[in-house]
Design an enzyme around this catalytic site. Structure first.
Site, PDB file in Angstrom:
ATOM      1  N   ASP A 137       1.149   9.032   1.027  1.00 39.84           N
ATOM      2  CA  ASP A 137      -0.007   9.793   1.924  1.00 39.84           C
ATOM      3  C   ASP A 137       0.510   9.922   3.081  1.00 39.84           C
ATOM      4  O   ASP A 137       1.504   9.302   3.537  1.00 39.84           O
ATOM      5  CB  ASP A 137      -1.246   8.690   1.806  1.00 39.84           C
ATOM      6  CG  ASP A 137      -2.542   9.509   1.745  1.00 39.84           C
ATOM      7  OD1 ASP A 137      -2.585  10.503   2.240  1.00 39.84           O
ATOM      8  OD2 ASP A 137      -3.346   8.838   1.270  1.00 39.84           O
TER       9      ASP A 137
ATOM     10  N   HIS B 142      -7.532   4.974   5.840  1.00 49.12           N
ATOM     11  CA  HIS B 142      -7.200   5.496   7.105  1.00 49.12           C
ATOM     12  C   HIS B 142      -7.362   4.556   8.318  1.00 49.12           C
ATOM     13  O   HIS B 142      -6.810   4.776   9.392  1.00 49.12           O
ATOM     14  CB  HIS B 142      -8.391   6.618   7.212  1.00 49.12           C
ATOM     15  CG  HIS B 142      -7.933   7.963   6.441  1.00 49.12           C
ATOM     16  ND1 HIS B 142      -8.530   7.908   4.919  1.00 49.12           N
ATOM     17  CD2 HIS B 142      -7.597   9.233   6.591  1.00 49.12           C
ATOM     18  CE1 HIS B 142      -8.316   8.961   4.474  1.00 49.12           C
ATOM     19  NE2 HIS B 142      -7.524   9.511   5.340  1.00 49.12           N
TER      20      HIS B 142
END
Length: 608
Positions: free
Chosen positions: A328, A255
């Site tokens: 993702d 992330h």
């Protein structure tokens, strides 16, 4: 262009053999009865003639831009908003004007989620495929909290984490969790679960996978992953194996950065890829790519999501996956840094992705794909095949027939007592006693116990059940004093010195740290000052640490003699840990992971 990854024959044979073992039939417990809102789903049988006609007719009706839009899944929050709220009108724009193929929903109570999905489905030209992260323990539809009174607003059944399921030693728990989660998801209008996480967590410093993994043994992770896939399909949802080609052996959160996996091809085939092969054999509908670099396959260090050698070469050509490849979230720094929306979207499609998840600007992503087709950079057939795959999934979950969800019927399925009982039972059997050097467990005979609960300020619910259960239960058995103290990351040295004096006047000190893995935050350790205090106290007083969340935190206080882990944070796990500590239930869990120098996989003191 076809990319064949050069894999050593011995590695292939070994990896495939282990995967085949993982997919062997395993006895599963009898599914819990619930009102059937959605029928089971299959990904292996051909579409019916009616479904195939719907797919063909729908695809033929779409323009090039609308076909490209089928490849884009937007993000939406499941909270209540008025129909004219700016956040909702933005969703309406993407659905009505851009005609996106789907949406992924997060953080909302069941009725609100279902109502919001129904509203958007009514507006869509083609019914949308709705997805969500419903991994065990993440509780994307978990109960909300009205903070002033800590009043629960109601929610779906919250299961313990995948690692907790791995600790129970009952493989059928994975099937049961997958089936119940799927049945509740379908009841609110969600068709795809972004689970199971099939990553092998063989790095204790992993800040992003951690307890989301079933464990560190590839064969067992493969077996539990396959069972979760079967349960999800039987519950009526489409499963997603993630994060390809394996995010377990990393120490960077994708992330916030680009992790690099240094494993060679032989290691990949015998470890990371084994669970993916099992999930594919079990019938997973989707495989989600990871934003990681894998030099052994792509020497340029290109993120897997953008690498043809990884998506097309490894996933399609070597592993034979014929389902839907989904990225993702495209907003994550592991992929977003250094690329524009247009660049990352086009590169992902060229690499082999069928669905772009959560691009920061869906309109620009769609326009970029169309422009790439018109310029010849992407073939028309590439877009057509991806759009067809998306429509085929929609047909499999019944969107060719209806897209609306009953707000009345879902209350017969979501969060039922039967479902909650299964989750609580898994939590009880997951509790693992790693150490008990001085035989402090159970605590019932200890006269004065100090309970210190550490938690970040955001854990507003943590500790209520665990601390109160210890105090109330111990009060019943005689003149036992239980002192409860809560501290946070801001605890000062003076505060800890004062606590140390209180500890020295107690018979036993119980420390309960709540160290949840937080995506993108990296907060999966205890502040150094507090950890040093725990270690110092354990050297002079009998100390039990009950770790809620990260099971690896013991390396911060190696002197602790008694160590119990739950692999997660939640009400069921608090009840289970308190009951285990008090001797009111069996302790049967075994660690599905290891921490060199502290414990091995399979460790766990059994208490009858």
């Amino acid at each position: 262009m076809k990319f064949i990854v050069n894999l050593r024959p011995r590695s292939i044979a070994s990896g495939l053999a282990v995967a085949a073992m993982a997919c062997a039939p395993v006895a599963v417990s009898t599914p819990v009865a619930s009102r059937p809102i959605a029928r089971s789903v299959t990904t292996k049988a051909p579409l019916t003639s009616a479904q195939q006609r719907w797919v063909d007719k729908t695809l033929a009706s779409l323009t090039l831009r609308e076909r490209a839009a089928q490849m884009v899944v937007i993000w939406m929050q499941g909270d209540y908003t008025s129909s004219r709220d700016s956040s909702f009108t933005q969703l309406v724009h993407w659905v009505v004007d851009d005609k996106v193929g789907g949406a992924t929903v997060s953080l909302g109570t069941p009725i609100e989620v279902a109502a919001k999905i129904n509203d958007l489905q009514r507006r869509a030209k083609v019914p949308m495929l709705i997805s969500s992260d419903l991994e065990p323990g993440l509780g994307r539809l978990e109960t909300g909290v009205f903070t002033h009174y800590l009043l629960e607003t109601g929610g779906a059944t919250a299961f313990p984490t995948a690692m907790a399921i791995g600790a129970t030693q009952r493989d059928s728990d994975s099937y049961d969790a997958g089936r119940i989660i799927a049945s509740e998801g379908r009841a609110v209008g969600i068709h795809v679960n972004f689970a199971p996480v099939v990553d092998v967590n063989n790095n204790p410093s992993n800040p992003v996978i951690n307890v989301r993994s079933f464990g560190e043994d590839p064969t067992r992770v493969a077996r539990l992953s396959a069972l979760f896939v079967h349960g999800t399909l039987d519950g009526g949802e489409l499963p997603t194996a993630k994060h390809f080609p394996g995010h377990g052996d990393t120490d960077v959160d994708s992330h916030v950065g680009l992790p690099v996996v240094s494993a060679d091809v032989a290691h990949l085939m015998n470890v990371e890829l084994v669970p993916f092969k099992a999930a594919i054999e079990a019938g997973t509908a989707m495989v989600m790519t990871a934003h990681i670099a894998l030099p052994a396959i792509d020497s340029m260090g290109t993120p897997a999501t953008l690498s043809p050698r990884i998506i097309t070469g490894l996933l399609r050509d070597s592993l034979g996956f014929r389902g839907v490849a989904i990225t993702d979230a495209m907003t994550m720094e592991g992929i977003g840094k250094g690329y524009t929306v247009e660049q990352s979207s086009v590169l992902a499609v060229k690499a082999g992705a069928d669905i772009l998840l959560k691009p920061s600007d869906p309109t620009r992503a769609i326009n970029a794909i169309v422009a790439a087709v018109e310029s010849g950079e992407i073939s028309r057939g590439r877009v057509d095949s991806a759009a067809r795959r998306m429509l085929e999934l929609k047909a499999r979950v019944g969107l060719d027939e209806a897209a609306q969800t009953s707000l009345t019927d879902l209350r017969d399925v979501v969060g039922t007592p039967e479902h909650r009982a299964v989750a609580a039972d898994i939590a009880r059997r997951a509790v693992t006693l790693i150490r008990d050097r001085d035989q402090l467990v159970p605590l019932a005979k200890q006269r004065k116990v100090l309970v210190v609960q550490y938690m970040p300020e955001t854990e507003i619910r943590a500790g209520r059940i665990f601390g109160n259960m210890l105090r109330v239960s111990r009060a019943r058995v005689g003149n036992n004093q239980t002192v409860l103290i809560k501290i946070g990351p801001g605890a000062t040295r003076d505060m800890l010195d004062s606590l140390g004096r209180l500890a020295d006047s107690s018979n036993v000190v119980v420390v309960a740290p709540y160290v949840r893995r937080v995506e993108g935050e990296g907060r999966f350790v205890i502040p150094e000052l507090i950890a040093a205090w725990i270690d110092a106290v354990s050297k002079r007083r009998s100390t039990v640490v009950v770790a809620f969340g990260n099971p690896y935190v013991i390396r911060q206080f190696p002197s602790v003699g008694s160590y119990m882990v739950t692999y997660g944070v939640g009400d069921d796990l608090e009840r289970a840990a308190a009951s285990a500590l008090l001797g009111e239930q069996k302790i049967t869990g075994r660690a599905p992971v290891s921490l060199p120098g502290f414990f091995k996989a399979g460790d766990g003191i059994q208490h009858p």
